[in-house]
Design a protein around this motif. Sequence first.
Motif, PDB file in Angstrom:
ATOM      1  N   LEU A 356       0.830  -1.206   0.000  1.00 29.56           N
ATOM      2  CA  LEU A 356       0.000   0.000   0.000  1.00 29.56           C
ATOM      3  C   LEU A 356       0.865   1.257   0.000  1.00 29.56           C
ATOM      4  O   LEU A 356       0.609   2.210  -0.736  1.00 29.56           O
ATOM      5  N   LEU A 357       1.896   1.253   0.838  1.00 27.10           N
ATOM      6  CA  LEU A 357       2.773   2.410   0.937  1.00 27.10           C
ATOM      7  C   LEU A 357       3.520   2.644  -0.374  1.00 27.10           C
ATOM      8  O   LEU A 357       3.634   3.789  -0.843  1.00 27.10           O
ATOM      9  N   ALA A 358       4.025   1.595  -0.982  1.00 31.72           N
ATOM     10  CA  ALA A 358       4.780   1.731  -2.226  1.00 31.72           C
ATOM     11  C   ALA A 358       3.908   2.266  -3.356  1.00 31.72           C
ATOM     12  O   ALA A 358       4.385   3.001  -4.228  1.00 31.72           O
ATOM     13  N   ARG A 359       2.635   1.917  -3.333  1.00 31.12           N
ATOM     14  CA  ARG A 359       1.747   2.380  -4.393  1.00 31.12           C
ATOM     15  C   ARG A 359       1.447   3.868  -4.253  1.00 31.12           C
ATOM     16  O   ARG A 359       1.446   4.606  -5.242  1.00 31.12           O
ATOM     17  N   ARG A 360       1.213   4.334  -3.028  1.00 35.91           N
ATOM     18  CA  ARG A 360       0.857   5.739  -2.825  1.00 35.91           C
ATOM     19  C   ARG A 360       2.070   6.652  -2.676  1.00 35.91           C
ATOM     20  O   ARG A 360       2.034   7.819  -3.051  1.00 35.91           O
ATOM     21  N   MET A 361       3.158   6.123  -2.096  1.00 35.87           N
ATOM     22  CA  MET A 361       4.334   6.946  -1.801  1.00 35.87           C
ATOM     23  C   MET A 361       5.596   6.194  -2.219  1.00 35.87           C
ATOM     24  O   MET A 361       6.398   5.771  -1.382  1.00 35.87           O
ATOM     25  N   PRO A 362       5.803   6.006  -3.505  1.00 38.97           N
ATOM     26  CA  PRO A 362       6.939   5.191  -3.969  1.00 38.97           C
ATOM     27  C   PRO A 362       8.298   5.760  -3.592  1.00 38.97           C
ATOM     28  O   PRO A 362       9.295   5.025  -3.583  1.00 38.97           O
ATOM     29  N   TYR A 363       8.361   7.043  -3.277  1.00 35.97           N
ATOM     30  CA  TYR A 363       9.611   7.693  -2.894  1.00 35.97           C
ATOM     31  C   TYR A 363       9.984   7.422  -1.446  1.00 35.97           C
ATOM     32  O   TYR A 363      11.101   7.755  -1.004  1.00 35.97           O
ATOM     33  N   CYS A 364       9.083   6.852  -0.677  1.00 32.30           N
ATOM     34  CA  CYS A 364       9.308   6.645   0.760  1.00 32.30           C
ATOM     35  C   CYS A 364       9.885   5.257   1.000  1.00 32.30           C
ATOM     36  O   CYS A 364       9.160   4.258   0.983  1.00 32.30           O
ATOM     37  N   ARG A 365      11.180   5.184   1.217  1.00 29.66           N
ATOM     38  CA  ARG A 365      11.778   3.876   1.496  1.00 29.66           C
ATOM     39  C   ARG A 365      11.444   3.445   2.921  1.00 29.66           C
ATOM     40  O   ARG A 365      11.259   4.284   3.826  1.00 29.66           O
ATOM     41  N   VAL A 366      11.348   2.167   3.132  1.00 32.89           N
ATOM     42  CA  VAL A 366      11.066   1.597   4.449  1.00 32.89           C
ATOM     43  C   VAL A 366      12.380   1.135   5.067  1.00 32.89           C
ATOM     44  O   VAL A 366      13.038   0.227   4.550  1.00 32.89           O
ATOM     45  N   ARG A 367      12.768   1.778   6.138  1.00 35.62           N
ATOM     46  CA  ARG A 367      14.042   1.405   6.793  1.00 35.62           C
ATOM     47  C   ARG A 367      13.939   0.026   7.426  1.00 35.62           C
ATOM     48  O   ARG A 367      14.882  -0.758   7.385  1.00 35.62           O
ATOM     49  N   TYR A 368      12.820  -0.257   8.058  1.00 36.78           N
ATOM     50  CA  TYR A 368      12.565  -1.601   8.575  1.00 36.78           C
ATOM     51  C   TYR A 368      11.081  -1.739   8.829  1.00 36.78           C
ATOM     52  O   TYR A 368      10.364  -0.753   9.011  1.00 36.78           O
ATOM     53  N   ALA A 369      10.611  -2.976   8.829  1.00 39.40           N
ATOM     54  CA  ALA A 369       9.188  -3.268   9.074  1.00 39.40           C
ATOM     55  C   ALA A 369       9.092  -4.618   9.764  1.00 39.40           C
ATOM     56  O   ALA A 369       9.722  -5.588   9.341  1.00 39.40           O
ATOM     57  N   PHE A 370       8.321  -4.660  10.831  1.00 40.69           N
ATOM     58  CA  PHE A 370       8.102  -5.951  11.509  1.00 40.69           C
ATOM     59  C   PHE A 370       6.814  -5.891  12.308  1.00 40.69           C
ATOM     60  O   PHE A 370       6.294  -4.833  12.597  1.00 40.69           O
TER      61      PHE A 370
END
Length: 370
Positions: A356-370
Amino acid sequence: MTNLDLFAPPPPPTGPGVLDRLLKVSRIYLEPGVEEHLRGREILARFPDAERVPVASHQNIPGLFGNEGNAEAWNRIKGSTLVLGVKKTMSFIPNGRSCDFIPPSTANGCVMSCAYCYVPRHKGYANPVTVFVNIDRILASIRRHARKLGPKTEANSVDPRYWAYDIGCNSDCAADAALSDNVRDLVRLFTTLPNAMGTFATKLVNRELLDYAPKGKTRIRFSLMPQSKAKLLDVRTSPISERIAAINDFVAAGYEVHLNFSPVVVYDGWQAEYDALFQQVDDVLSPEAKAQLAAEVIFLTHHAGLHEVNLRWHPKAEALLWTPETQEAKVSQGGGDNVRYRTGLKGRLVAELKELLARRMPYCRVRYAF
């Protein structure tokens, strides 16, 4: 030379304060030695009419912590009580997610009342803010630690250039900054350290921080969730729209600003609400804010003891947070016994939110997710 020698004191605050609606201090607990420190005397002078109660230790206050009857008075205590202490242990805890190290804290607890906050698990049935007044010793310990580390020669997911210290792991620095100059001193300290930066997550917009001149050496992580759930869970905090609206201004003031999607709570329709949230952020951010943006994603971790306390003051929140049919026991990174979304399910949830995040905000890299 101490930090208070390096930096001139700011002018006295004028006009309404950011905490006026949240905190009207009527009682201050203080342990021995507080009044020997300039910072302690400064804080006491801000609340001249408050009752002063000497205690042997900020960690063990009879009638406050451990008193089961205080659970029903959760917000009243937060809004009227302040604890002042002297930090004894100068320890640095390796982290590797939000930061490289968690340094000695300058505060713990908070004037806000997020229902999922982990700090109350260690305090019992009341969680007012505790401010540590020996700021010079804390600053000196960070300076020594950073000097011993030397340059950061290998980039990691925390930061490619600097050793990052989370200065708000046990509190909210935006709120702490309205109580004392500890946060200001920390932000200014990192501008003098060539190999280190500070970082903290916040749910409060305190525009006094815009005047701190961080010079790119402090990272603020604005915590966001859909407003419909923030109204229930982020009690006594700034509205989500206000947090989003502040991002551009903090970037312009010299902060690095990231997003902290934490905790992500799962409920019917959560995907649509997060999709709308991401679109809301995208609509507001300036090109400069987008160019430096990154995020961390943390799904809900809860705790049986906190669940029992919350049932006493905010049972509606627990209907959303405590879902045994989707949760399992977990030992946290710090060794605590918690609950989280079940293995397998959680992996799918994390992947879904990242998509969802990549589709709306492709410029926003995810540093970590858990």
